[in-house]
Design an enzyme around this catalytic site. Structure first.
Site, mmCIF file in Angstrom:
data_model
loop_
_atom_site.group_PDB
_atom_site.id
_atom_site.type_symbol
_atom_site.label_atom_id
_atom_site.label_comp_id
_atom_site.label_asym_id
_atom_site.label_seq_id
_atom_site.Cartn_x
_atom_site.Cartn_y
_atom_site.Cartn_z
ATOM 1 N N LEU A 126 0.834 -1.369 -0.082
ATOM 2 C CA LEU A 126 -0.102 0.162 0.123
ATOM 3 C C LEU A 126 0.908 1.264 0.061
ATOM 4 C CD1 LEU A 126 -2.840 -0.800 2.844
ATOM 5 C CD2 LEU A 126 -3.066 -0.976 0.282
ATOM 6 N N ASP A 127 0.645 2.140 -0.800
ATOM 7 C CA ASP A 127 1.649 3.283 -0.882
ATOM 8 C C ASP A 127 1.343 4.273 0.442
ATOM 9 O OD1 ASP A 127 -0.513 5.297 -1.394
ATOM 10 O OD2 ASP A 127 -0.518 4.861 -3.506
ATOM 11 N N ARG A 128 2.424 4.948 0.551
ATOM 12 C CA ARG A 128 2.468 5.815 1.797
ATOM 13 C C ARG A 128 1.267 6.418 2.104
ATOM 14 N NH1 ARG A 128 4.189 11.019 3.133
ATOM 15 N NH2 ARG A 128 4.407 11.733 1.122
#
Length: 260
Positions: A126-128
């Protein structure tokens, strides 16, 4: 001759093919998987490539067994056949899903490091700026089963956008659209509780940043992206930034894919 007496059946024990041998040996590919390195099939590739050592000697023969007391190293690092750990987390914003970050940003491992001794890995990414459901484990076989694109596990996202989403765009996304890396069709898309700037998206694709790219195609900016469902699990009763160990029932569900 039938004497009328009941015939007693002998209890014949079936061999347990899953247990270790009497000498305490374990197949090397299983040892690598138990240590969280990779799946058993991928372990065979690492072994054949000469990347694994037992007691200081490179082992390239498939089927090699590890005995109790042996020192096993992969790529120069000693491995331990650890207890399997399965965790579900409600990932907060501004945390990255890597073990170590060269830029010094907070990682999801920072959230659990004081309470979990085993070295676990996030399943997928999951991206930041994306929040929501994330699985962490040291089970290499399960990691591959959940994250490999060919298995296409179901995911549901709650998307909050900078403005109302045009109904025509909703219909086009439902029918399927063309992106830079090919055609994509979601399983379902709908407004959330009648609010046209909030959308629920259900899909199986594991392509990188796929939800963000779908809406970017139409010029929308995503203000918040939250994964609420993944591979049969939800983040119900799990506050943002909190985590828990999976139940035995949940672990079996993930391994068998019975939710599909």
């Amino acid at each position: 001759m039938n004497t009328g007496k009941p015939i007693k059946k002998k209890n014949i024990k079936k061999p347990n093919t899953n247990r270790r041998t009497e000498s305490g040996e374990t197949r090397l590919n299983k040892y690598l998987a138990n240590a969280g390195v990779c799946s058993r099939r991928e372990a065979d590739t690492l072994i054949a490539a000469g990347l694994v050592q037992i007691n200081g000697k490179v082992v390239a023969e498939l089927g090699t067994k590890v005995r109790q007391g042996d020192i096993v190293k992969y790529d120069g690092v000693e491995l331990k056949s650890e207890k399997k750990v399965y965790i579900v987390m409600n990932k907060p914003k501004d945390y990255v899903t890597t073990l170590d970050d060269p830029e010094g940003r907070k990682t999801v491992i920072d959230i659990i490091k004081n309470e979990v001794q085993q070295r676990v890995y996030p399943v997928g990414r999951l991206d930041r700026n994306t929040t929501g459901l994330l699985i962490l484990t040291n089970d290499g076989d399960l990691t591959k089963k959940l994250s490999h694109p060919k298995y296409n596990k179901k995911k549901i996202y709650h998307v909050v956008l900078d403005r109302k989403v045009n109904e025509e765009h909703m219909l086009e996304i439902a029918k399927g659209i063309e992106l830079d890396d090919g055609f994509i069709k979601v399983d379902a898309i709908s407004y959330v509780e009648g609010n046209k700037s909030e959308v629920g998206v259900e899909l199986h694709s594991g392509r990188n940043r796929i939800v963000r790219r779908i809406f970017e195609k139409y010029g929308y900016n995503i203000k918040r992206l939250d994964r609420v469902f993944y591979a049969g699990l939800t983040k119900l009763n799990l506050p943002r930034g909190k985590w828990r160990f999976l139940t035995e029932k949940e672990i079996i569900m993930l391994k068998t894919g019975m939710h599909e």
